[in-house]
Design an enzyme around this catalytic site. Structure first.
Site, PDB file in Angstrom:
ATOM      1  N   CYS A 479       0.825  -1.270   0.154  1.00  0.00           N
ATOM      2  CA  CYS A 479      -0.234   0.101   0.400  1.00  0.00           C
ATOM      3  C   CYS A 479       1.068   1.209   0.315  1.00  0.00           C
ATOM      4  O   CYS A 479       0.410   2.589  -0.088  1.00  0.00           O
ATOM      5  CB  CYS A 479      -0.737  -0.025   1.267  1.00  0.00           C
ATOM      6  SG  CYS A 479       0.118  -0.015   2.372  1.00  0.00           S
ATOM      7  N   GLU A 522      -2.397   0.728  -4.813  1.00  0.00           N
ATOM      8  CA  GLU A 522      -1.641  -0.325  -3.682  1.00  0.00           C
ATOM      9  C   GLU A 522      -0.601  -0.899  -5.528  1.00  0.00           C
ATOM     10  O   GLU A 522      -0.997  -0.391  -6.263  1.00  0.00           O
ATOM     11  CB  GLU A 522      -3.028  -1.507  -3.962  1.00  0.00           C
ATOM     12  CG  GLU A 522      -2.584  -2.537  -3.033  1.00  0.00           C
ATOM     13  CD  GLU A 522      -2.846  -2.381  -1.824  1.00  0.00           C
ATOM     14  OE1 GLU A 522      -3.129  -1.650  -1.461  1.00  0.00           O
ATOM     15  OE2 GLU A 522      -1.224  -3.281  -1.492  1.00  0.00           O
TER      16      GLU A 522
END
Ligand code: SAM
Length: 537
Positions: A479, A522
């Site tokens: 992330c 992401e």
């Protein structure tokens, strides 16, 4: 993969306390970048001054600093750092300037050069797009840049901007979303740019060691996707601690919601269109409950609203959802054909709609270009077992490790829930680096390692052991594409240093959108072990 709300808080930390700093009548001079000699009364410590000139590596400030270097040029920035002018903002608090936006930062803000005759200086303005002329009001200055509020888009970029796309009345004030005014295709393109920049700025790898960065995989849902929100509120002051007259409008001081952009102050939010319907429906009654007893709160609270399948109604095929607000309660979700349970307060991905595409993408990427069929899967930072369980049908042996003992309890439970043969999936609580001691019997040539660490990435102890382990494939899901780039750079460099004829190549790298309407991305990288000169080992 982490919660973008925590990342949002991170962003607010990057521009901390706007209103606290400037709400007072006389702003502190150094906040607006006035030269040091004018603030001799407020001399900073040597350590604080050094910190000011060296953003913490991989922090949002550091990421922005690299974006600024890209605009102004490294030589100019380095010179300003040496001669001390990097903190001398030519812009003062509340200066209103007209700017032309040149590009978008990795945090999703517009970047412009301050109007001439100033020396090169960047102004960061949220909610605007390349090519736009905007008016903006400065509220804070940092290294070679000022942060400014958007006052007006004077000349919009009509190719990209369409205000009718905006679905939230708080967009433009709330810190949660950055991109509602652009098409989804444009959002995915901006996220690809962020991956490209992160590897350029933070991997320390030559371009030739990286593959063409793929297009960003979209989320099936672009609104109504968030399965978790955490609005917050401050406790009333002593003098405000009386029951409210509920027939009257809510007092100004009471705000239950999210951070206002560029600040740490809370703004009142009654609805959040990126959240699921179950959460949106639950928000109003929850707010009403708090307002009716606000006088009883002595401390601020961070609330939790989490979308769950209704556990009391699992037998019906109706897919009934409920909103869970108790951190300790159990949440249940379905991903593809698999069921997952976890404690509401612990980690689980916040966009259910994209989890099947994500895990399918990872599975396909693992098996796509390998002559050896992997049989063993190691899931480091495994949480409640999402990757382990989704990929378990394709492996003979699966093991996961995770710091949170609660998550491990649920990972074990989830293996049972999905009737995975006993003993096939094992999970243990502990630091991810401990996994290497327990997988010594795994055949490295047939083993896949999935890494999905928190935002700070992996530590050196983990990377050192990964490099010694030399498994067939590493899947790095992240992330925080900046720490991912750093770690992948480190893995490749350490492999070179080993001199045993093996190295990893980055076979593929691309973003996947877990957080539509926001700038968060992401990223998934596939690393394959090869002989240094002979191709796949
Ligand atoms: C981004 S989440 C990924 C979880 C899981 N892969 C998933 O997709 O649901 C990162 C996880 O790493 C865990 N974690 C943080 N530091 C860790 C460490 N040093 N060792 C092992 N796990 C850690 C956190 O508790 C969190 O569950």
């Amino acid at each position: 993969m982490a919660d973008p709300e925590s990342a949002t808080t991170g962003q607010a930390r990057a521009h901390p306390g706007k209103e606290q700093d400037f709400g007072r009548k006389k702003p502190r001079l150094d906040d607006v970048g006035t030269p040091k000699k004018q603030v001799s009364k407020h001399k900073k410590s040597r350590a604080a001054r050094k910190r000011d000139l060296n953003p913490e590596p991989y922090s949002p400030e550091d990421v922005l600093h690299r974006d600024i270097i890209q605009i102004i040029g490294k030589e100019v920035v380095d010179k300003a750092l040496v001669d001390g002018s990097a903190k001398n903002s030519p812009l003062q608090f509340h200066d209103e300037v007209e700017l032309e936006i040149l590009s978008i930062s990795s945090g999703g803000d517009g970047l412009a050069l301050a109007p001439t005759p100033h020396p090169p200086w960047v102004v960061v303005v949220p909610f605007c797009l390349p090519g736009e002329k905007v008016r903006a009001k400065v509220y804070r200055s940092g290294l070679m840049h000022s942060l400014a509020d958007l006052v007006e888009v004077v000349t919009p970029n009509n190719e990209l901007r369409d205000q009718s796309r905006v679905q939230c009345k708080y967009f433009g004030t709330c810190a949660g979303c950055q991109y509602q005014m652009v098409s989804y295709e444009t959002q995915l393109g901006l996220k690809r740019d962020a991956v490209v920049k992160a590897f350029k700025n933070f991997s320390d790898l030559p371009e030739s060691s990286l593959p063409e960065i793929g297009s960003t995989i979209g989320s099936p849902l672009q609104y109504g996707y968030r399965t978790k929100i955490t609005p917050h509120f401050e406790a009333p002051r002593q003098s405000q601690r009386q029951p409210l007259d509920l027939a009257e409008p809510t007092p100004e001081w009471l705000k239950i919601g999210f951070n206002k952009v560029g600040t740490r102050t809370t703004m009142d939010i009654e609805d959040c269109p990126i959240a699921t319907k179950t959460i949106r429906d639950a928000l109003t009654p929850m707010r009403e409950g708090i307002i009716s007893k606000i006088h009883t709160y002595k401390r601020g609270v961070s609330l939790l609203l989490r979308d769950s399948l209704d556990m009391s109604d699992l037998a019906s095929s109706l897919d009934k959802h409920v909103c869970i607000t108790d951190q300790k309660a159990i949440v249940r979700e379905q991903v593809g054909g698999m069921s997952f349970e976890y404690q509401a307060g612990s980690f689980f991905q916040n966009n259910n709609s994209v989890l099947e595409p994500l895990t399918t993408y990872v599975k396909n990427a693992i098996f796509a270009h390998t002559s050896v069929m992997p049989t063993h899967l190691v899931d480091a930072y495994c949480g409640a077992g999402l990757f382990s369980i989704m990929l378990s049908p394709h492996f003979e042996v699966v093991t996961g490790i995770e710091l949170s003992a609660d998550s491990i309890r649920f990972a074990t439970r989830n293996a049972e829930l999905n009737n995975i043969p006993k003993g096939k999936c094992t999970f243990r609580a502990g630091d991810a680096a401990n996994i290497f001691a327990t997988v010594k019997s795994f055949p490295p040539g047939e083993t896949v390692l999935i890494i999905d660490p928190p935002r700070k990435g992996c530590d050196e102890n983990f990377i050192r052991q990964l490099v010694e382990f030399k498994c067939n494939t590493v899947v790095y899901v992240s992330c925080n594409v900046h720490t991912q780039a750093r770690d992948i750079g480190m893995i490749l460099k350490k492999m070179e240093g080993h001199g045993d004829g093996k190295t990893y190549v980055v076979e593929s790298l691309r973003g996947i959108d877990l957080f539509p309407q926001t700038a968060h991305v992401e990223s998934v990288a596939i690393l394959r072990l090869v002989s240094s000169d002979l191709g796949p080992s």
